[in-house]
Motif scaffolding. Structure first.
Motif, mmCIF file in Angstrom:
data_model
loop_
_atom_site.group_PDB
_atom_site.id
_atom_site.type_symbol
_atom_site.label_atom_id
_atom_site.label_comp_id
_atom_site.label_asym_id
_atom_site.label_seq_id
_atom_site.Cartn_x
_atom_site.Cartn_y
_atom_site.Cartn_z
ATOM 1 N N LEU A 158 46.087 79.965 120.602
ATOM 2 C CA LEU A 158 45.158 79.181 121.421
ATOM 3 C C LEU A 158 45.651 79.107 122.864
ATOM 4 N N ALA A 159 46.945 78.877 123.053
ATOM 5 C CA ALA A 159 47.498 78.804 124.408
ATOM 6 C C ALA A 159 47.390 80.151 125.118
ATOM 7 N N ILE A 160 47.708 81.230 124.409
ATOM 8 C CA ILE A 160 47.599 82.576 124.994
ATOM 9 C C ILE A 160 46.158 82.881 125.362
ATOM 10 N N THR A 161 45.230 82.479 124.493
ATOM 11 C CA THR A 161 43.808 82.766 124.728
ATOM 12 C C THR A 161 43.302 82.080 125.988
ATOM 13 N N LEU A 162 43.584 80.788 126.140
ATOM 14 C CA LEU A 162 43.081 80.065 127.308
ATOM 15 C C LEU A 162 43.704 80.585 128.601
ATOM 16 N N THR A 163 45.017 80.828 128.559
ATOM 17 C CA THR A 163 45.685 81.350 129.759
ATOM 18 C C THR A 163 45.164 82.742 130.113
ATOM 19 N N SER A 164 45.061 83.597 129.117
ATOM 20 C CA SER A 164 44.594 84.963 129.362
ATOM 21 C C SER A 164 43.128 84.985 129.761
ATOM 22 N N GLY A 165 42.319 84.089 129.168
ATOM 23 C CA GLY A 165 40.898 84.051 129.504
ATOM 24 C C GLY A 165 40.671 83.695 130.962
ATOM 25 N N ILE A 166 41.396 82.690 131.455
ATOM 26 C CA ILE A 166 41.283 82.328 132.869
ATOM 27 C C ILE A 166 41.708 83.494 133.752
ATOM 28 N N ALA A 167 42.786 84.173 133.356
ATOM 29 C CA ALA A 167 43.285 85.304 134.148
ATOM 30 C C ALA A 167 42.312 86.477 134.133
ATOM 31 N N VAL A 168 41.690 86.745 132.985
ATOM 32 C CA VAL A 168 40.726 87.858 132.898
ATOM 33 C C VAL A 168 39.531 87.590 133.807
ATOM 34 N N PHE A 169 38.939 86.406 133.710
ATOM 35 C CA PHE A 169 37.776 86.102 134.543
ATOM 36 C C PHE A 169 38.166 86.036 136.017
ATOM 37 N N SER A 198 30.601 86.592 131.588
ATOM 38 C CA SER A 198 30.697 85.265 130.991
ATOM 39 C C SER A 198 29.649 85.076 129.901
ATOM 40 N N PHE A 199 28.427 85.537 130.164
ATOM 41 C CA PHE A 199 27.364 85.427 129.155
ATOM 42 C C PHE A 199 27.702 86.264 127.924
ATOM 43 N N ALA A 200 28.226 87.473 128.145
ATOM 44 C CA ALA A 200 28.593 88.332 127.021
ATOM 45 C C ALA A 200 29.723 87.720 126.206
ATOM 46 N N ALA A 201 30.636 87.009 126.874
ATOM 47 C CA ALA A 201 31.765 86.402 126.166
ATOM 48 C C ALA A 201 31.312 85.303 125.222
ATOM 49 N N MET A 202 30.140 84.691 125.489
ATOM 50 C CA MET A 202 29.637 83.620 124.629
ATOM 51 C C MET A 202 28.959 84.141 123.380
ATOM 52 N N PHE A 216 32.322 95.646 126.693
ATOM 53 C CA PHE A 216 32.828 94.284 126.788
ATOM 54 C C PHE A 216 34.084 94.054 125.953
ATOM 55 N N GLY A 217 34.475 95.055 125.176
ATOM 56 C CA GLY A 217 35.707 94.933 124.426
ATOM 57 C C GLY A 217 36.898 95.526 125.140
ATOM 58 N N VAL A 222 35.994 91.089 128.081
ATOM 59 C CA VAL A 222 35.707 89.664 127.917
ATOM 60 C C VAL A 222 35.738 89.246 126.450
ATOM 61 N N SER A 223 35.665 90.195 125.516
ATOM 62 C CA SER A 223 35.772 89.828 124.100
ATOM 63 C C SER A 223 37.136 89.236 123.787
ATOM 64 N N PHE A 224 38.156 89.570 124.599
ATOM 65 C CA PHE A 224 39.489 89.016 124.390
ATOM 66 C C PHE A 224 39.568 87.557 124.807
ATOM 67 N N THR A 225 38.594 87.068 125.579
ATOM 68 C CA THR A 225 38.652 85.695 126.070
ATOM 69 C C THR A 225 38.170 84.686 125.043
ATOM 70 N N ALA A 226 37.333 85.103 124.074
ATOM 71 C CA ALA A 226 36.770 84.121 123.143
ATOM 72 C C ALA A 226 36.477 84.696 121.759
ATOM 73 N N TYR A 227 35.747 85.830 121.693
ATOM 74 C CA TYR A 227 35.300 86.297 120.376
ATOM 75 C C TYR A 227 36.462 86.687 119.474
ATOM 76 N N LEU A 228 37.364 87.531 119.959
ATOM 77 C CA LEU A 228 38.492 87.954 119.130
ATOM 78 C C LEU A 228 39.380 86.773 118.732
#
Length: 277
Positions: A158-169, A198-202, A216-217, A222-228
């Motif tokens: 969870l920590a890696i995901t949030l940090t990486s998601g902010i960095a990706v966007f 962002s829309f695709a990530a949702m 998107f993968g 962006v799939s790394f920010t939420a879906y995966l």
């Protein structure tokens, strides 16, 4: 003995100019309180409308792409929290086309700090925190309502995901800014990758056809920010091309996006010839 009038700055004070600019921007936004309140409320409504879209879809389609409503809450919370916080930090790079057309970006070139760092720290939009607050609440609901086997590994993911998601966007915003040195007035094109990403990530990536899964993968990851991370936290297998274990490789997606971002930025700034004023 009296101190010389132009004493060298003490070591470690390189961030002082950036902090001073950000502090002045924060004070300026709060000066006109009614305007600031209306902007915060508008951003809050945007977050609610985006969440309402997901809510309506999953109340009419019980399962979509292997996710039910609770899974969709987690997906929405992860994607929108990362994007909204990245937008707070990097979203004002959208104004770069205006700076280029007016020639005011030339003033940034005259300052003895890196151009990109100047632009990133030139503003901060507090109103966008209202949108982030909606996403954080939905993320908390998603974490509570889903049956997640908590442990050191899931907490780390969870920590890696949030940090990486902010960095990706954030990297996508820099990519879009670098392209503006060539497009000048092509923000609609670049927005298709930032806000479109962002829309695709949702969305559950399992419903995408193969070309969009690749786009998107991996190309715009962006799939790394939420879906995966969502399917990894829920212990779901994932579709072909996007297995759940890829969620642990989010830092590699960050490296790829920022290599592309800094490359585009370097090419763009070298292409720029000045405002002509």
């Amino acid at each position: 003995m009296a101190e010389p009038p132009f004493a060298p700055a003490p070591a470690g004070s390189w961030c002082t100019p950036y902090a001073a600019v950000l502090a002045s921007r924060i004070r300026a936004q709060q000066t006109y309180r009614l305007s600031f309140a209306s902007e915060v409320f508008s951003a809050f409504l945007i977050g609610l409308v985006e969440f309402a879209e997901v809510w309506v879809i999953f109340h009419n389609v019980r399962v979509l792409g292997g996710l039910d409503l609770d899974g969709a809450l987690l997906l929405f919370g992860l994607s929108n929290t990362s994007f909204a916080l990245a937008q707070v930090l990097f979203g004002h790079l959208d104004s770069l086309p205006v700076l280029i057309r007016m020639g005011t970006i030339d003033a940034y070139y005259l300052r003895p700090q890196p151009l990109l760092l100047q632009l990133i720290t030139s503003d901060i939009s507090l109103r966008r925190l209202a949108r982030a607050s909606v996403a954080i609440v939905v993320l908390a609901l998603g974490l509570i309502r889903n049956d997640i086997c908590w442990g050191p590994d899931t907490s780390a993911l969870l920590a890696i995901t949030l940090t990486s998601g902010i960095a990706v966007f954030g990297g996508l915003f820099v990519c879009a800014a670098g392209a503006q040195f060539f497009l000048i007035d092509g923000s609609e094109l670049t927005n298709s990758f930032t806000y479109g990403g962002s829309f695709a990530a949702m969305q559950p990536a399992s419903v995408f056809p193969t070309p969009l899964k690749l786009l998107f993968g991996f190309a715009i990851p962006v799939s790394f920010t939420a879906y995966l991370p969502t399917i990894a936290l829920l212990d779901l297998p994932g579709p072909p091309l996007l297995p759940a274990w890829l969620a642990w490789l989010s830092p590699l997606a960050v490296i790829w996006v920022w290599l592309l971002a800094l490359g585009l930025w370097r090419i763009g700034t070298r292409h720029y010839q000045g405002g002509g004023g």
